[in-house]
Design a protein around this motif. Structure first.
Motif, mmCIF file in Angstrom:
data_model
loop_
_atom_site.group_PDB
_atom_site.id
_atom_site.type_symbol
_atom_site.label_atom_id
_atom_site.label_comp_id
_atom_site.label_asym_id
_atom_site.label_seq_id
_atom_site.Cartn_x
_atom_site.Cartn_y
_atom_site.Cartn_z
ATOM 1 N N ALA A 112 0.949 -1.413 0.020
ATOM 2 C CA ALA A 112 0.544 0.611 -0.548
ATOM 3 C C ALA A 112 1.259 1.094 0.436
ATOM 4 N N SER A 115 1.342 4.595 2.729
ATOM 5 C CA SER A 115 0.232 3.798 3.918
ATOM 6 C C SER A 115 0.604 1.884 4.011
ATOM 7 N N GLY A 116 1.502 1.221 4.035
ATOM 8 C CA GLY A 116 1.537 0.467 4.029
ATOM 9 C C GLY A 116 1.838 0.195 5.705
ATOM 10 N N TYR A 119 -1.298 -0.019 6.982
ATOM 11 C CA TYR A 119 -2.357 -0.806 6.794
ATOM 12 C C TYR A 119 -2.563 -2.495 7.106
ATOM 13 N N ALA A 183 -8.724 3.867 -0.268
ATOM 14 C CA ALA A 183 -7.881 4.029 -0.832
ATOM 15 C C ALA A 183 -8.429 4.733 -2.384
ATOM 16 N N GLY A 313 -1.540 5.157 -5.210
ATOM 17 C CA GLY A 313 -2.882 4.405 -4.908
ATOM 18 C C GLY A 313 -3.376 5.280 -5.524
ATOM 19 N N THR A 315 -3.058 5.636 -1.292
ATOM 20 C CA THR A 315 -3.851 5.231 0.140
ATOM 21 C C THR A 315 -3.660 5.485 1.245
#
Length: 323
Positions: A112, A115-116, A119, A183, A313, A315
């Protein structure tokens, strides 16, 4: 239903430091220009023989040590990254072997972008709350220098490499109070790496495998979106702006970070900032910032933290945490 809490944090930064002065010798830029527009003075870059799992392993080992548990107690490994070791197997699966985690644990990577990590917290928290896991390693790790065009002054000055990790454990008292993820794929052209397996290896030429960004447009969307995200998070928890003790934002740009702090009504000394020393480390930036503030004693048990991020994304997401 169990709750999840952060029991340990860890971080790792490669030894090599690239200063703005060094970048002045590569592209047409200046230390003053970079600092004024981004707040970045330097960034860390992985050695040629270092890959994502190397950085992730170092951060994970520190998080485990700080949590006071062994790797064999972990039953979920989640790595948030845009720069994995391989297409497959996942970097998370490689860590199971490298860390000595028991065979049969759950392991996967999550993509992501910046933002991973937020998430990843959301996903791991859901596993724990529903009984699918008891202890999770959530890691953000990036070797972003591998996908930078070092002749593109609009992107090469921004990013760095690193890894941050947390151990989440099941418990009776809530740690992660809420998460909010979103997203929108309609604005993909504003920030992307315009190459993938679908194009075939032969198409990976020149800048096609490197980061492409329209910075001014990304900035405008990020500020607007994160402002709305702050309101959403506070309203969902019945909180006022002054109730948050610490803002731990994605370390993308000091101007975006400061705008979010103003939205919360927080002074900048209640915002954790590592962007000057580390640059934008994508999915690693929030766990690295969190680890820094926990390690130096700023963040104490019981503090209310707001983590937020915005990435390609697009995101975006937040996590409200009682540390």
């Amino acid at each position: 239903m169990s709750h999840s809490r952060i029991s340990g944090t860890g971080g790792y930064l490669p030894e090599r430091v690239v200063t703005n002065a060094e970048l002045e010798t590569l592209v047409e830029t200046s230390d003053r220009w970079i600092v004024e527009r981004t707040g970045i003075a330097q960034r860390h870059v992985a050695a040629p023989d270092q890959i994502c799992s190397d950085l992730a392993e170092a951060a994970a080992l520190e998080a485990l040590a700080n949590a006071g548990i062994g790797a064999d107690a972990i039953d979920l490994v989640l790595v948030a990254t845009s720069t994995p070791d391989h297409v497959f197997p996942s970097t998370a699966c490689r860590l199971i072997e490298r860390l000595g985690i028991a065979s049969g644990a759950i392991a996967f990577d999550l993509g992501a972008a910046c933002s991973g990590f937020v998430y990843g917290l959301d996903v791991a928290d859901r596993f724990i709350r529903t009984g699918g896991a008891r202890r999770a390693l959530v890691i953000g790790a990036e070797v972003f220098s591998r996908i930078l065009d070092w002749s593109d002054r609009s992107t090469c000055v921004l990013f760095g490499d690193g890894a941050g990790a947390v151990v989440l454990e099941a418990g009776e008292a809530p740690g992660i109070l809420s998460t909010h993820l979103h997203a929108d794929g309609r604005q993909t052209p504003l920030l992307n790496v315009p190459w993938g397996v679908a194009q075939g290896y032969e198409s990976l030429q020149g800048s096609h495998g490197k980061v492409s960004m329209r910075g001014n447009e990304v900035f405008r969307v990020a500020v607007r979106t994160l402002g709305a995200l702050v309101d959403e998070t506070l309203e969902a928890n019945g909180l006022a702006r002054g109730d948050v003790d610490w803002l731990v934002p994605h370390q993308a740009n000091i101007r975006i970070m400061t705008a979010t702090a103003r939205k919360l009504g927080l002074s900048t000394d209640r915002m954790v900032s590592t962007v000057a020393e580390q640059g934008n480390t994508s999915a690693a930036s929030i766990p690295l910032a969190l680890h820094t503030a926990v390690s130096d004693g700023r963040i104490q048990r019981g503090d209310l933290l707001l983590l937020e991020a915005f990435g390609a994304g697009f995101t975006w997401g937040s996590a409200l945490i009682r540390y």
